[in-house]
Scaffold this active site. Sequence first.
Site, short mmCIF file in Angstrom:
data_model
loop_
_atom_site.label_atom_id
_atom_site.label_comp_id
_atom_site.label_asym_id
_atom_site.label_seq_id
_atom_site.Cartn_x
_atom_site.Cartn_y
_atom_site.Cartn_z
N CYS A 38 0.85 -1.20 0.00
CA CYS A 38 0.00 0.00 0.00
C CYS A 38 0.88 1.24 0.00
O CYS A 38 1.75 1.38 0.85
CB CYS A 38 -0.92 0.03 1.22
SG CYS A 38 -1.85 1.58 1.29
N GLY A 80 -5.66 3.07 -12.95
CA GLY A 80 -6.47 3.34 -14.14
C GLY A 80 -5.66 3.12 -15.42
O GLY A 80 -4.52 2.64 -15.38
#
Length: 290
Positions: free
Chosen positions: A130, A216
């Site tokens: 993360c 994305g």
Amino acid sequence: MIEFCGIELAHPVINASGCFDVLAARERFGEQLTRQFPFAAYVSKTVTLAPRAGNPPPRLWESPAGMINSIGLPNPGIERYLDEHLPVYAGLGVPLITNVMGSSAGEFAALIETLADRAEVSAVELNVSCPNVATGLDIGADPRGLRLLLEELRPLTQKPLIVKLTPNTADVGACASAAEDGGADAVSLINTLRAMALAPGGGGPWLGGRTGGLSGPAIRAVALAQVASVAERVAIPIIGMGGVGSGADAAALLEVGARLVAVGTENFRDPAAGSRIAAELAGVFAENAD
Ligand code: RRO
């Protein structure tokens, strides 16, 4: 049927952790969601031992062909996860992969031991990648540390361990290989790329966490290159992800060596992306067979 770490899956398309909220989707789409769950397995958002509030807002920034998130791992902690989330996830009709993160080997160990005898959980994904928390990150970019972590965790459960790798490293292949040497059953990649956006008109970083993770279509080519390089280094199966928005994108990751493909940011744009991409992928296979 696709075989993945001894688990049978109906097709190769799953969700990326943190990118499909079953509890919210159930409120919106009702029981239809569980009758026709779009993914071949469900990967839950990262859970930690103790509850976490997450990062201060703003948490999102839209960038060209992508977005930057700085969510900071908000979650109810493992106890509430087991009591409140697990029963819902267990009813989805697909295998459940629980994603966990610890800020030390001891925390990872406690999480894995807690999940070890939960029949509802088919596999555990270890989030060592993360970009939005101060701790727990560096181990994913340190091959030796990663191997030692896996060696410590491997004996604690019979469930498959999937290591979610960070793209924020010079040599992702070395990290994947270290995870395999330590006993990982699979690797998944890529998590988001560390990124920053400035507030329009001045005032410094836009995101409350200062930096965030870029996802994305903007990262699709990076994902393809990293999955291809990991596939040359490991024999264990790979879950490929990063900017997948179509069956063709999924097919490309499979072509360079992924066994499964995960859909992430596209789910926020199109909540039906999972079933659409699985259908498109089946179409790509059918065309190639002709
Ligand atoms: O919660 C987050 O901010 C987050 C996580 Br746990 C992660 O693995 N990747 C990411 O981009 N955001």
